[in-house]
Enzyme design. Sequence first.
Site, PDB file in Angstrom:
ATOM      1  N   HIS A   1       1.070  -1.244  -0.145  1.00 36.87           N
ATOM      2  CA  HIS A   1      -0.198   0.001  -0.081  1.00 36.87           C
ATOM      3  C   HIS A   1       0.912   1.290   0.003  1.00 36.87           C
ATOM      4  O   HIS A   1       1.410   1.448   1.084  1.00 36.87           O
ATOM      5  CB  HIS A   1      -1.079  -0.114   1.366  1.00 36.87           C
TER       6      HIS A   1
ATOM      7  N   HIS B   1       1.442   5.384  -1.488  1.00 38.36           N
ATOM      8  CA  HIS B   1       1.156   6.506  -2.358  1.00 38.36           C
ATOM      9  C   HIS B   1       2.546   7.071  -2.975  1.00 38.36           C
ATOM     10  O   HIS B   1       3.411   7.552  -2.242  1.00 38.36           O
ATOM     11  CB  HIS B   1       0.541   7.641  -1.653  1.00 38.36           C
TER      12      HIS B   1
ATOM     13  N   LYS C   1      -9.503  -0.157  -6.225  1.00 38.35           N
ATOM     14  CA  LYS C   1      -9.514   0.668  -4.852  1.00 38.35           C
ATOM     15  C   LYS C   1     -10.749   1.317  -4.682  1.00 38.35           C
ATOM     16  O   LYS C   1     -11.110   2.281  -5.386  1.00 38.35           O
ATOM     17  CB  LYS C   1      -8.144   1.670  -4.673  1.00 38.35           C
TER      18      LYS C   1
ATOM     19  N   HIS D   1     -10.596   1.290   1.550  1.00 39.21           N
ATOM     20  CA  HIS D   1     -10.327   2.405   2.454  1.00 39.21           C
ATOM     21  C   HIS D   1     -11.676   2.282   3.288  1.00 39.21           C
ATOM     22  O   HIS D   1     -12.749   2.851   2.889  1.00 39.21           O
ATOM     23  CB  HIS D   1     -10.086   3.899   1.887  1.00 39.21           C
TER      24      HIS D   1
ATOM     25  N   HIS E   1      -4.796  -0.530   5.790  1.00 34.61           N
ATOM     26  CA  HIS E   1      -4.494   0.198   7.094  1.00 34.61           C
ATOM     27  C   HIS E   1      -5.317   0.114   8.276  1.00 34.61           C
ATOM     28  O   HIS E   1      -5.974   1.048   8.744  1.00 34.61           O
ATOM     29  CB  HIS E   1      -3.987   1.623   6.563  1.00 34.61           C
TER      30      HIS E   1
ATOM     31  N   ASP F   1       1.417   2.611   3.577  1.00 30.27           N
ATOM     32  CA  ASP F   1       0.419   3.660   3.500  1.00 30.27           C
ATOM     33  C   ASP F   1       1.376   5.233   3.516  1.00 30.27           C
ATOM     34  O   ASP F   1       0.797   6.133   4.023  1.00 30.27           O
ATOM     35  CB  ASP F   1      -0.689   3.838   4.323  1.00 30.27           C
TER      36      ASP F   1
END
Length: 365
Positions: free
Chosen positions: A30, A32, A120, A157, A195, A268
């Site tokens: 995970h 970004h 996602k 999420h 997460h 994350d």
Amino acid sequence: MPSLEPQKPNKLMQREEGSTMSLLFPDDWHLHLRDGEQMKDVLKHTIQRFRRAIIMPNLNPPICTEEQAENYRKRILSLLSSEDSLESQFTPLMTLYLTDQTSKEEIKRASRNDMIFGMKLYPMGSTTNSSEGVRHLAQLNPILSLMEELDLPLLIHAEETDPAIDIFDREGAFIDRYLQETVERFQGLRIVFEHISTSEAVDFVISSSERVAATITAHHLLMNRNSLFEGGIQPHNYCLPLLKTERDRLALVQAAVSGKADFFLGTDSAPHSQSSKERSCGCAGIYTSHCALELYAEVFEQEGALENLEGFASRNGPSFYQVPCNTDRIELIKKEQSIPSSFPYGSSRLIPFRSQRKVAWQISK
Ligand code: DOR
Ligand code: ZN
């Protein structure tokens, strides 16, 4: 500097200074990466520690189609020059962002595409760049049914966005109002509960079948919600889902170190410029890519469970995503490293996790 993390009891299993351990090269399930110049500045940290990473699609505008994902992937690969051996070994695993408009054709294309590893789900308004996310979760069912049929994983999420729900209870409310029912309805759908931040989430994943797994971040393992307010407001500890209670943190630690295949590493790591964190309405996200594996090693060492780090970091994720484990190894050294106050981030700077403090482990480079 005050400690922003809970005081840890001394356990007997701690490694001696200078001792080493090696594990199969890990992956970050995970991540970004952002885009452009900013991506260039953060990608270098990830490729030192991970061979693959699941790349989150919440750019602005989001990555919603196969074509957008392929172009984004090319932009990532263009930063990885093949002369450098580390760079040439990194593989980005792409995901697409679900919206109310996602078509069945897009799902079919994604499922046929070897570069795309999941869809996602951001409930609209749940986090950074989620304004294009799914507003009507129930209307997603035909899409989820097709994903189940095509065996394309759903990455969630998992936070309820109803403003009537206390912000610390959003994850639990999402389980009660949506996730439980969705897991039961789509018995073959593979789901990553991203997460996780609460003991309820840990219990939910353990009680679900093996097609429901969870990523756990280093920051949720290392901090509780006191860290948001210690000595004043701490914008660099603000992430979503929010840090929770010490009881929740301990449940996450137990899950991570347990050796259970349901739990695996997902940082994350979410970079934002210093100025977008340190302002009257700051962004959510904690940047950990610069020392992510080392942070997890701290947690596992503290629990006397370093022997389970390889499962969590390098085996459980590949098993869930049905890809082979990496075959080469990375070495960790029990030796303190000092974290710089900031890193370059495109035309600005970013403040990393543990800024101006120490991490107990290093990786050998
Ligand atoms: O803290 C977070 N930051 N949580 C998310 O879900 C998104 C992420 C980001 O993209 O900044
Ligand atoms: Zn994320």
